[in-house]
Scaffold this motif. Sequence first.
Motif, PDB file in Angstrom:
ATOM      1  N   PRO A  25       0.834  -1.206   0.000  1.00  0.00           N
ATOM      2  CA  PRO A  25       0.000   0.000   0.000  1.00  0.00           C
ATOM      3  C   PRO A  25       0.871   1.259   0.000  1.00  0.00           C
ATOM      4  CG  PRO A  25      -0.759  -1.535   1.656  1.00  0.00           C
ATOM      5  CD  PRO A  25       0.566  -2.054   1.159  1.00  0.00           C
ATOM      6  N   SER A  26       0.469   2.214  -0.830  1.00  0.00           N
ATOM      7  CA  SER A  26       1.207   3.475  -0.922  1.00  0.00           C
ATOM      8  C   SER A  26       0.226   4.571  -1.295  1.00  0.00           C
ATOM      9  CB  SER A  26       2.311   3.359  -1.980  1.00  0.00           C
ATOM     10  OG  SER A  26       2.975   4.591  -2.139  1.00  0.00           O
ATOM     11  N   GLY A  27      -0.010   5.479  -0.381  1.00  0.00           N
ATOM     12  CA  GLY A  27      -0.964   6.552  -0.656  1.00  0.00           C
ATOM     13  C   GLY A  27      -2.353   5.978  -0.886  1.00  0.00           C
ATOM     14  N   SER A  28      -2.955   6.325  -2.006  1.00  0.00           N
ATOM     15  CA  SER A  28      -4.306   5.834  -2.310  1.00  0.00           C
ATOM     16  C   SER A  28      -4.288   4.586  -3.181  1.00  0.00           C
ATOM     17  CB  SER A  28      -5.116   6.933  -3.008  1.00  0.00           C
ATOM     18  OG  SER A  28      -4.491   7.271  -4.236  1.00  0.00           O
ATOM     19  N   GLY A  29      -3.103   4.022  -3.433  1.00  0.00           N
ATOM     20  CA  GLY A  29      -3.020   2.837  -4.287  1.00  0.00           C
ATOM     21  C   GLY A  29      -1.951   1.880  -3.805  1.00  0.00           C
ATOM     22  N   TYR A  30      -1.254   1.278  -4.750  1.00  0.00           N
ATOM     23  CA  TYR A  30      -0.209   0.314  -4.446  1.00  0.00           C
ATOM     24  C   TYR A  30       1.041   0.658  -5.231  1.00  0.00           C
ATOM     25  CZ  TYR A  30      -3.564  -2.787  -2.190  1.00  0.00           C
ATOM     26  OH  TYR A  30      -4.478  -3.326  -1.342  1.00  0.00           O
ATOM     27  N   GLU A  31       2.190   0.312  -4.671  1.00  0.00           N
ATOM     28  CA  GLU A  31       3.469   0.489  -5.342  1.00  0.00           C
ATOM     29  C   GLU A  31       4.129  -0.876  -5.442  1.00  0.00           C
ATOM     30  OE1 GLU A  31       7.665   2.746  -4.483  1.00  0.00           O
ATOM     31  OE2 GLU A  31       5.805   3.758  -3.925  1.00  0.00           O
ATOM     32  N   GLN A  32       4.678  -1.187  -6.613  1.00  0.00           N
ATOM     33  CA  GLN A  32       5.266  -2.506  -6.809  1.00  0.00           C
ATOM     34  C   GLN A  32       6.567  -2.654  -6.036  1.00  0.00           C
ATOM     35  OE1 GLN A  32       5.622  -3.818 -10.871  1.00  0.00           O
ATOM     36  NE2 GLN A  32       5.894  -5.916 -10.240  1.00  0.00           N
ATOM     37  N   VAL A  33       6.746  -3.821  -5.444  1.00  0.00           N
ATOM     38  CA  VAL A  33       7.970  -4.189  -4.746  1.00  0.00           C
ATOM     39  C   VAL A  33       8.878  -4.863  -5.767  1.00  0.00           C
ATOM     40  CG1 VAL A  33       8.951  -5.649  -2.939  1.00  0.00           C
ATOM     41  CG2 VAL A  33       6.730  -4.547  -2.586  1.00  0.00           C
ATOM     42  N   CYS A  34      10.108  -4.391  -5.895  1.00  0.00           N
ATOM     43  CA  CYS A  34      11.074  -5.027  -6.796  1.00  0.00           C
ATOM     44  C   CYS A  34      11.790  -6.128  -6.039  1.00  0.00           C
ATOM     45  CB  CYS A  34      12.067  -4.009  -7.337  1.00  0.00           C
ATOM     46  SG  CYS A  34      11.358  -2.936  -8.581  1.00  0.00           S
ATOM     47  N   LEU A  35      11.543  -7.369  -6.444  1.00  0.00           N
ATOM     48  CA  LEU A  35      12.144  -8.505  -5.763  1.00  0.00           C
ATOM     49  C   LEU A  35      13.618  -8.642  -6.112  1.00  0.00           C
ATOM     50  CD1 LEU A  35       9.147 -10.911  -6.286  1.00  0.00           C
ATOM     51  CD2 LEU A  35       9.770  -9.707  -4.203  1.00  0.00           C
TER      52      LEU A  35
END
Length: 111
Positions: A25-35
């Motif tokens: 979760p990031s702000g009002s949406g989602y941010e991708q995690v770089c594996l």
Amino acid sequence: MEGYIRDAAGNPLNGVWYRLRMFFPSGSGYEQVCLSPGDGNCDDYKQSGGRAPGLWGFAPLNPADYAKPFQFIIDIVESPGNPRPLSPPVVINHQDCNQAGQYVFDWRRRY
């Protein structure tokens, strides 16, 4: 997360590419995690059948992240070089490993 990839008759399929995309979760949406942030690719690809015929699986969380919310999107794809989806995505809105610590589901090819 794990399960089996099978053909229409129920036989396990090895060598099928599957992809994990992971978001927080990031702000009002989602941010991708770089594996694997060093290579610039934020998606994780694997092939079925490495541990058992037709078996797929990911264990993407470190113990420090067990109680954090994440969104996982998993699908079957053509290959890492051509990530065209071959299945509908499975979306998991994970909240905490104490609520749901393992997700198990299978894919079955229709043809």
